[in-house]
Motif scaffolding. Structure first.
Motif, PDB file in Angstrom:
ATOM      1  N   ARG A   1      23.511  62.554  44.933  1.00  0.00           N
ATOM      2  CA  ARG A   1      24.532  62.353  45.977  1.00  0.00           C
ATOM      3  C   ARG A   1      24.916  63.660  46.652  1.00  0.00           C
ATOM      4  NH1 ARG A   1      27.948  57.238  45.431  1.00  0.00           N
ATOM      5  NH2 ARG A   1      29.663  58.498  46.207  1.00  0.00           N
ATOM      6  N   ILE A   2      25.108  64.695  45.839  1.00  0.00           N
ATOM      7  CA  ILE A   2      25.511  65.997  46.386  1.00  0.00           C
ATOM      8  C   ILE A   2      24.400  66.527  47.301  1.00  0.00           C
ATOM      9  CG2 ILE A   2      26.044  68.411  45.777  1.00  0.00           C
ATOM     10  CD1 ILE A   2      28.316  66.577  45.059  1.00  0.00           C
TER      11      ILE A   2
ATOM     12  N   GLU B   1      22.266  64.795  48.977  1.00  0.00           N
ATOM     13  CA  GLU B   1      22.297  64.022  50.233  1.00  0.00           C
ATOM     14  C   GLU B   1      23.411  64.515  51.149  1.00  0.00           C
ATOM     15  OE1 GLU B   1      22.550  59.926  49.059  1.00  0.00           O
ATOM     16  OE2 GLU B   1      20.434  59.906  48.459  1.00  0.00           O
ATOM     17  N   ARG B   2      24.587  64.724  50.564  1.00  0.00           N
ATOM     18  CA  ARG B   2      25.734  65.169  51.359  1.00  0.00           C
ATOM     19  C   ARG B   2      25.489  66.521  52.015  1.00  0.00           C
ATOM     20  NH1 ARG B   2      30.929  62.764  50.312  1.00  0.00           N
ATOM     21  NH2 ARG B   2      31.777  64.443  51.585  1.00  0.00           N
ATOM     22  N   LEU B   3      24.820  67.426  51.271  1.00  0.00           N
ATOM     23  CA  LEU B   3      24.627  68.778  51.786  1.00  0.00           C
ATOM     24  C   LEU B   3      23.317  68.946  52.561  1.00  0.00           C
ATOM     25  CD1 LEU B   3      25.756  70.797  48.625  1.00  0.00           C
ATOM     26  CD2 LEU B   3      27.084  70.453  50.710  1.00  0.00           C
TER      27      LEU B   3
ATOM     28  N   GLU C   1      32.914  58.940  42.859  1.00  0.00           N
ATOM     29  CA  GLU C   1      33.511  59.556  44.058  1.00  0.00           C
ATOM     30  C   GLU C   1      34.403  60.738  43.681  1.00  0.00           C
ATOM     31  OE1 GLU C   1      33.409  56.262  43.512  1.00  0.00           O
ATOM     32  OE2 GLU C   1      31.849  55.869  45.012  1.00  0.00           O
TER      33      GLU C   1
ATOM     34  N   GLU D   1      32.229  63.593  42.635  1.00  0.00           N
ATOM     35  CA  GLU D   1      31.571  64.143  43.825  1.00  0.00           C
ATOM     36  C   GLU D   1      32.545  65.048  44.596  1.00  0.00           C
ATOM     37  OE1 GLU D   1      29.660  61.153  46.233  1.00  0.00           O
ATOM     38  OE2 GLU D   1      29.704  62.463  47.976  1.00  0.00           O
ATOM     39  N   GLU D   2      33.766  64.594  44.764  1.00  0.00           N
ATOM     40  CA  GLU D   2      34.775  65.392  45.472  1.00  0.00           C
ATOM     41  C   GLU D   2      35.048  66.708  44.747  1.00  0.00           C
ATOM     42  OE1 GLU D   2      36.279  66.008  48.284  1.00  0.00           O
ATOM     43  OE2 GLU D   2      34.841  64.459  48.848  1.00  0.00           O
TER      44      GLU D   2
ATOM     45  N   LEU E   1      32.158  69.008  45.339  1.00  0.00           N
ATOM     46  CA  LEU E   1      32.133  69.519  46.727  1.00  0.00           C
ATOM     47  C   LEU E   1      33.222  70.571  46.946  1.00  0.00           C
ATOM     48  CD1 LEU E   1      31.257  66.281  48.743  1.00  0.00           C
ATOM     49  CD2 LEU E   1      29.799  68.279  48.346  1.00  0.00           C
TER      50      LEU E   1
ATOM     51  N   ASN F   1      31.172  76.436  53.223  1.00  0.00           N
ATOM     52  CA  ASN F   1      30.915  75.034  53.524  1.00  0.00           C
ATOM     53  C   ASN F   1      29.450  74.640  53.400  1.00  0.00           C
ATOM     54  OD1 ASN F   1      32.420  72.828  53.929  1.00  0.00           O
ATOM     55  ND2 ASN F   1      33.210  73.509  55.926  1.00  0.00           N
TER      56      ASN F   1
END
Ligand code: DC
Length: 225
Positions: free
Chosen positions: A24-25, A27-29, A203, A206-207, A210, A219
């Protein structure tokens, strides 16, 4: 290391939630996800297929040097063959933990792992990423959870009807081996952020991760760029 490349290292024991989170991380980044456990598993599978004794350190090292392992599009290829599902079998988990004790195997796989992060920013998960593979990683997370919770997650993942106590027992044996081995044991690097995922949703974890990424990079970009 290229100044622009970022390494997010995620280490921790089995069942702490590393793989789901790392994916997930990444994908987000927009980074590449590398599950290093799959590399050890692929070597272990090869050894099992060839009936190589897990005590034979020399042969295991040879296999690790000769194995052609590719991680592409979420699949794991061993010498060109897709072994993604087979390496998840419990017998391979135990064998991977034993194979990974052999110093020559670890040495051979070190360059494989470093090579995989040469071209792009990565989220790399395993046992020794922040401590040995990339001690200079900008972001280091140590993911943990209570043993009962980790066993429960693993049982769900395997979708097995097997006795829960058996799964918990196997996991504990593997963890102890991973933590006690002489070479690159599972440890929290001094500069890694500990996140206990017990009782947290994906979630929430994940937060939390991040937040650490933001705090340690600009960022998701290397500082100064
Ligand atoms: O992450 P996993 O459960 O798929 O890993 C399987 C085994 O591989 C694990 O029990 C120990 C070994 N391993 C390791 O020694 N170092 C890593 N960086 C990743 C995995």
């Amino acid at each position: 290391m290229s100044e622009k490349r970022i390494i997010v290292a995620i280490d921790g024991p089995a069942g702490a939630g590393k793989s789901t989170l790392a994916k997930r991380i990444a994908e987000r980044l927009g980074f590449v996800h590398i599950n290093t456990g799959a590399i050890y598993r692929a070597v272990a599978l090869w050894a099992l297929r060839l009936n190589v004794s897990l005590e034979d350190m020399y042969r295991l090292e040879q296999l690790a040097k000769e194995a052609r392992i590719q991680l592409t599009g979420g699949r794991v290829l061993l010498n060109g063959e897709d072994v993604t599902d087979e390496i998840r079998e419990p017998r391979v988990s135990q064998a991977a933990s034993r194979v990974s004790m052999v110093p020559g195997v670890r040495q051979a796989l070190l360059s494989v792992q470093r090579g995989m992060a040469e071209e792009s920013s990565v989220v790399m998960e395993g046992r020794d990423i922040g401590s040995v593979v990339f001690p200079e990683a900008q972001v280091k997370i140590f993911l943990d959870a209570e043993p009962a919770e980790r066993a429960r997650r693993r049982a769900l993942e395997l979708q097995e009807q097997r006795d829960f106590t058996a799964i918990a027992g196997e996991m504990q044996a593997r963890d102890e081996r991973d933590r006690r081995r002489a070479e690159a044991p599972l440890v929290q690097a001094p500069d890694a952020e500990l996140i206990d995922t017990t009782g947290l949703s994906l979630e929430q974890v994940e937060e939390a991760v991040l937040r650490v990424v933001r705090a340690r990079t600009s960022n998701g970009r290397a500082a100064g760029h």
